[in-house]
Design a protein around this motif. Structure first.
Motif, PDB file in Angstrom:
ATOM      1  N   SER A  11      61.832  55.835  32.567  1.00  0.00           N
ATOM      2  CA  SER A  11      60.949  54.680  32.617  1.00  0.00           C
ATOM      3  C   SER A  11      61.062  53.623  33.835  1.00  0.00           C
ATOM      4  O   SER A  11      60.433  52.853  34.058  1.00  0.00           O
ATOM      5  N   SER A  12      62.274  53.796  34.390  1.00  0.00           N
ATOM      6  CA  SER A  12      62.753  53.028  35.547  1.00  0.00           C
ATOM      7  C   SER A  12      62.285  53.828  36.760  1.00  0.00           C
ATOM      8  O   SER A  12      62.890  53.443  37.708  1.00  0.00           O
ATOM      9  N   HIS A  13      61.733  54.897  37.000  1.00  0.00           N
ATOM     10  CA  HIS A  13      60.969  55.525  37.919  1.00  0.00           C
ATOM     11  C   HIS A  13      61.836  56.198  38.812  1.00  0.00           C
ATOM     12  O   HIS A  13      61.814  56.846  40.019  1.00  0.00           O
ATOM     13  N   GLU A  14      62.788  56.843  38.297  1.00  0.00           N
ATOM     14  CA  GLU A  14      63.541  58.148  38.757  1.00  0.00           C
ATOM     15  C   GLU A  14      62.800  59.402  38.382  1.00  0.00           C
ATOM     16  O   GLU A  14      62.334  59.568  37.424  1.00  0.00           O
ATOM     17  N   TRP A  15      62.990  60.442  39.071  1.00  0.00           N
ATOM     18  CA  TRP A  15      62.689  61.862  38.644  1.00  0.00           C
ATOM     19  C   TRP A  15      63.771  62.517  38.486  1.00  0.00           C
ATOM     20  O   TRP A  15      64.816  62.389  39.629  1.00  0.00           O
ATOM     21  N   VAL A  16      63.936  63.598  37.956  1.00  0.00           N
ATOM     22  CA  VAL A  16      65.285  64.372  37.361  1.00  0.00           C
ATOM     23  C   VAL A  16      64.810  65.691  37.459  1.00  0.00           C
ATOM     24  O   VAL A  16      63.947  66.329  36.716  1.00  0.00           O
ATOM     25  N   ALA A  24      69.450  66.907  40.422  1.00  0.00           N
ATOM     26  CA  ALA A  24      68.795  66.291  41.484  1.00  0.00           C
ATOM     27  C   ALA A  24      68.103  64.893  41.138  1.00  0.00           C
ATOM     28  O   ALA A  24      67.234  65.066  40.229  1.00  0.00           O
ATOM     29  N   VAL A  25      68.435  63.685  41.408  1.00  0.00           N
ATOM     30  CA  VAL A  25      67.784  62.400  41.223  1.00  0.00           C
ATOM     31  C   VAL A  25      66.969  62.116  42.375  1.00  0.00           C
ATOM     32  O   VAL A  25      67.698  61.823  43.437  1.00  0.00           O
ATOM     33  N   GLY A  26      65.798  61.455  42.321  1.00  0.00           N
ATOM     34  CA  GLY A  26      65.058  60.729  43.288  1.00  0.00           C
ATOM     35  C   GLY A  26      64.314  59.705  42.617  1.00  0.00           C
ATOM     36  O   GLY A  26      64.477  59.480  41.463  1.00  0.00           O
ATOM     37  N   ILE A  27      63.336  58.923  43.417  1.00  0.00           N
ATOM     38  CA  ILE A  27      62.592  58.117  42.907  1.00  0.00           C
ATOM     39  C   ILE A  27      61.168  58.588  43.078  1.00  0.00           C
ATOM     40  O   ILE A  27      60.821  59.293  44.050  1.00  0.00           O
ATOM     41  N   THR A  28      60.388  58.132  42.150  1.00  0.00           N
ATOM     42  CA  THR A  28      58.964  58.743  42.010  1.00  0.00           C
ATOM     43  C   THR A  28      58.012  58.083  43.312  1.00  0.00           C
ATOM     44  O   THR A  28      58.367  57.113  43.840  1.00  0.00           O
ATOM     45  N   ASP A  29      56.962  58.732  43.764  1.00  0.00           N
ATOM     46  CA  ASP A  29      56.136  58.284  44.377  1.00  0.00           C
ATOM     47  C   ASP A  29      55.501  56.505  44.215  1.00  0.00           C
ATOM     48  O   ASP A  29      55.434  55.831  45.130  1.00  0.00           O
TER      49      ASP A  29
END
Length: 126
Positions: A11-16, A24-29
């Motif tokens: 819900s804090s806008h990370e993708w996993v 692997a972790v990033g942030i969403t578009d």
């Protein structure tokens, strides 16, 4: 934009994305779009042991700074060094650019995160 279904979301806008025994972790578009042009990605400390929800790093844009959170309990094992010189890689391809990798205490913890539909519902709710 359609979200990739091969990963989970927070819900804090990370993708996993599960990669063997790592995540692997990033942030969403959505997140990179709200932040604008990124000028710094970092403060990620490989070797750090974090609890779910603890700050794992930071992304900064010309408009704002935002923490990146550990999606699960685990140990940070890598930082995407390319982001030192090119933080804008996230702006160009948010879902192709991981920020850090974490070795979760339990890989099954990723199953408890949001799927694409669940994340989309949160974003569209407001």
């Amino acid at each position: 934009m359609s979200l990739p279904n091969d990963r989970k979301y927070t819900s804090s806008h990370e993708w996993v994305k599960v990669e063997g025994d790592l995540l692997a972790v990033g942030i969403t578009d959505t997140a990179q779009d709200q932040l604008g042009d990124l000028v710094f990605v970092g403060d990620v400390n490989p070797g750090a042991v974090l609890a779910k929800g603890e700050t794992a790093g930071v992304v900064e844009s010309v408009k704002a700074a935002s923490d990146i959170y550990a999606p699960v309990d685990g140990e940070i094992v890598a930082f995407n060094e390319a982001l030192n010189d090119q933080p804008n890689l996230i702006n160009e391809a948010a879902f192709d650019t991981w920020i850090f990798k974490i070795r979760p205490n339990a890989i099954a913890d990723a199953d408890g995160l949001l799927d694409a539909d669940g994340y989309d519902a949160i974003v569209n709710a407001g």
